[in-house]
Write an enzyme that holds these catalytic residues in place. Structure first.
Site, PDB file in Angstrom:
ATOM      1  N   GLY A 209       0.850  -1.193   0.000  1.00  0.00           N
ATOM      2  CA  GLY A 209       0.000   0.000   0.000  1.00  0.00           C
ATOM      3  C   GLY A 209       0.887   1.244   0.000  1.00  0.00           C
ATOM      4  O   GLY A 209       2.061   1.169   0.374  1.00  0.00           O
TER       5      GLY A 209
ATOM      6  N   TYR B 226      -0.330 -18.569  -3.731  1.00  0.00           N
ATOM      7  CA  TYR B 226      -1.287 -17.463  -3.582  1.00  0.00           C
ATOM      8  C   TYR B 226      -2.720 -17.985  -3.619  1.00  0.00           C
ATOM      9  O   TYR B 226      -3.532 -17.688  -2.742  1.00  0.00           O
ATOM     10  CB  TYR B 226      -1.051 -16.430  -4.691  1.00  0.00           C
ATOM     11  CG  TYR B 226      -1.982 -15.250  -4.614  1.00  0.00           C
ATOM     12  CD1 TYR B 226      -2.012 -14.432  -3.487  1.00  0.00           C
ATOM     13  CD2 TYR B 226      -2.841 -14.951  -5.665  1.00  0.00           C
ATOM     14  CE1 TYR B 226      -2.864 -13.350  -3.414  1.00  0.00           C
ATOM     15  CE2 TYR B 226      -3.697 -13.869  -5.606  1.00  0.00           C
ATOM     16  CZ  TYR B 226      -3.700 -13.069  -4.476  1.00  0.00           C
ATOM     17  OH  TYR B 226      -4.555 -12.007  -4.407  1.00  0.00           O
TER      18      TYR B 226
ATOM     19  N   LYS C 257      -5.349 -18.062  -0.453  1.00  0.00           N
ATOM     20  CA  LYS C 257      -6.664 -17.412  -0.534  1.00  0.00           C
ATOM     21  C   LYS C 257      -7.784 -18.436  -0.325  1.00  0.00           C
ATOM     22  O   LYS C 257      -8.827 -18.125   0.265  1.00  0.00           O
ATOM     23  CB  LYS C 257      -6.829 -16.705  -1.883  1.00  0.00           C
ATOM     24  CG  LYS C 257      -6.094 -15.383  -1.933  1.00  0.00           C
ATOM     25  CD  LYS C 257      -6.735 -14.408  -0.972  1.00  0.00           C
ATOM     26  CE  LYS C 257      -6.016 -13.109  -0.828  1.00  0.00           C
ATOM     27  NZ  LYS C 257      -6.561 -12.293   0.269  1.00  0.00           N
TER      28      LYS C 257
END
Ligand code: UDP
Length: 324
Positions: free
Chosen positions: A36, A149, A153
């Protein structure tokens, strides 16, 4: 309402923050600014209904306190982007699995509405089209870093539903290739950002393999709209939703679109997967969402055409460069 957004300084999280502030809510962003960026939310910093806390979702005590203070939690903090994941799978697994555990434990403790951000990557290399939420995942071997990944998830989703079985009002959103302003300007993790940056630099546009692999590109306004519907409507509790545009576009077509919008003289260069990602990389060749569930239960529809969304995104990238 008081809203907590983990990963709220990220690309999607910051747009979600904007939308929730505009709607009159109090927004707390928890973000460790690893992927971010402060610039994504700097315009919100002086706002009386906005608060940024720079810390990790792995800080369980802090998360617990923030969740206790919130009415709704949007859990977006994660390591995202295939390139990040391939480079550092350990970081990805810890952030995505342990981080979600921490957030859900607190949400359960205080009985908070929670939306967990997941990804169309969960479908893996399944070539079924369109993909509906209850379709099988087809993942490659654990020796291939990329799949960590999708697996992380998938674990997040299982956790959310395990808590939902205990009564927690939890939902999951699976994003399909979201794009728009504030994509990582280094072009990291998104083909749209990479192509735009390459084009604005006057460099060749790098299409991996034959470019016939497809994605469904979803403009950020549609991504945010879908997320808010899932976090707001009671019908969404206990369910997963594909949040995406169902227009299928090949990567080669995307390269041509970007080239035509920036500079028609640019070269489109094909690059083998192995050169781009190293050996043992596996690709998802096709990924199209079935959006019936989101449409029927939530009234969701992605309606920004790729041409418009791309133009807005190119304009944003251009403006960033002027500001540098
Ligand atoms: N891709 C490409 N050139 C690039 C970066 C990506 O052709 O410079 C392709 C990549 O192989 C994939 C698609 O674009 O087929 C989307 O990649 P991205 O990393 O944006 O997201 P994914 O959907 O694979 O998670």
């Amino acid at each position: 309402m008081r809203i907590l957004i983990t990963g709220g300084a990220g690309y999607i999280g910051s747009h979600l923050s904007d939308a929730l502030i505009d709607a009159g809510h109090q927004v707390t962003v928890l973000d460790n600014l690893s992927t971010g960026r402060l610039t994504n939310i700097s315009h919100l910093l002086g706002h009386t209904r906005f608060r940024l806390i720079c810390d990790s979702i792995l800080n369980a005590r802090l998360v617990d306190q923030l969740v206790a203070e919130a009415d709704v939690v949007y859990h977006l903090a994660a390591t995202v982007g295939v390139k990040h994941v391939v480079e550092d799978p350990l970081k990805c697994i810890v952030a995505n699995v342990r981080g979600t555990e921490v957030v859900l434990e607190s949400a359960y403790r205080y009985w908070r509405r929670v939306v967990v951000a997941s990804s169309s990557e969960v479908y893996g290399k399944s070539e079924k089209a369109p993909l509906s939420e209850d379709d099988d995942s087809v993942l490659g071997p654990t020796a291939v870093g990329r799949w960590s990944y999708a697996l992380s998830k998938a674990v997040d989703e299982h956790l959310a539903f395990a808590y939902h079985r205990q009564g927690l009002p939890a939902s999951v959103v699976r994003y399909f290739n979201s794009y728009g302003p504030r994509l990582d300007p280094r072009g990291y993790g998104s083909v749209v950002a990479r192509f735009i940056n390459q084009a604005l630099d006057g460099q060749p546009i790098t299409v991996y393999d034959d470019g016939r692999q497809t994605r469904c590109f979803t403009y950020i306004d549609d991504t945010v709209n879908g997320t808010l519907l899932v976090g707001t409507l009671a019908e969404a509790e206990g369910k997963t939703f594909n949040i995406g545009n169902d227009r299928e576009t090949s990567i080669l077509e995307l390269a041509h679109m970007v080239r035509d919008m920036v500079d028609t003289e640019l070269e489109i260069r094909h690059v083998p997967y192995a050169q781009a990602y190293g050996p043992r990389f596996e690709e998802t060749r096709r990924r199209v969402p079935d959006t019936r569930r989101a449409r029927d239960l939530l009234g969701f529809e992605a309606n920004v055409p790729l041409e418009d969304g791309l133009q807005r995104t190119i304009d944003w990238f251009r403006k960033q460069r002027v500001g540098e």
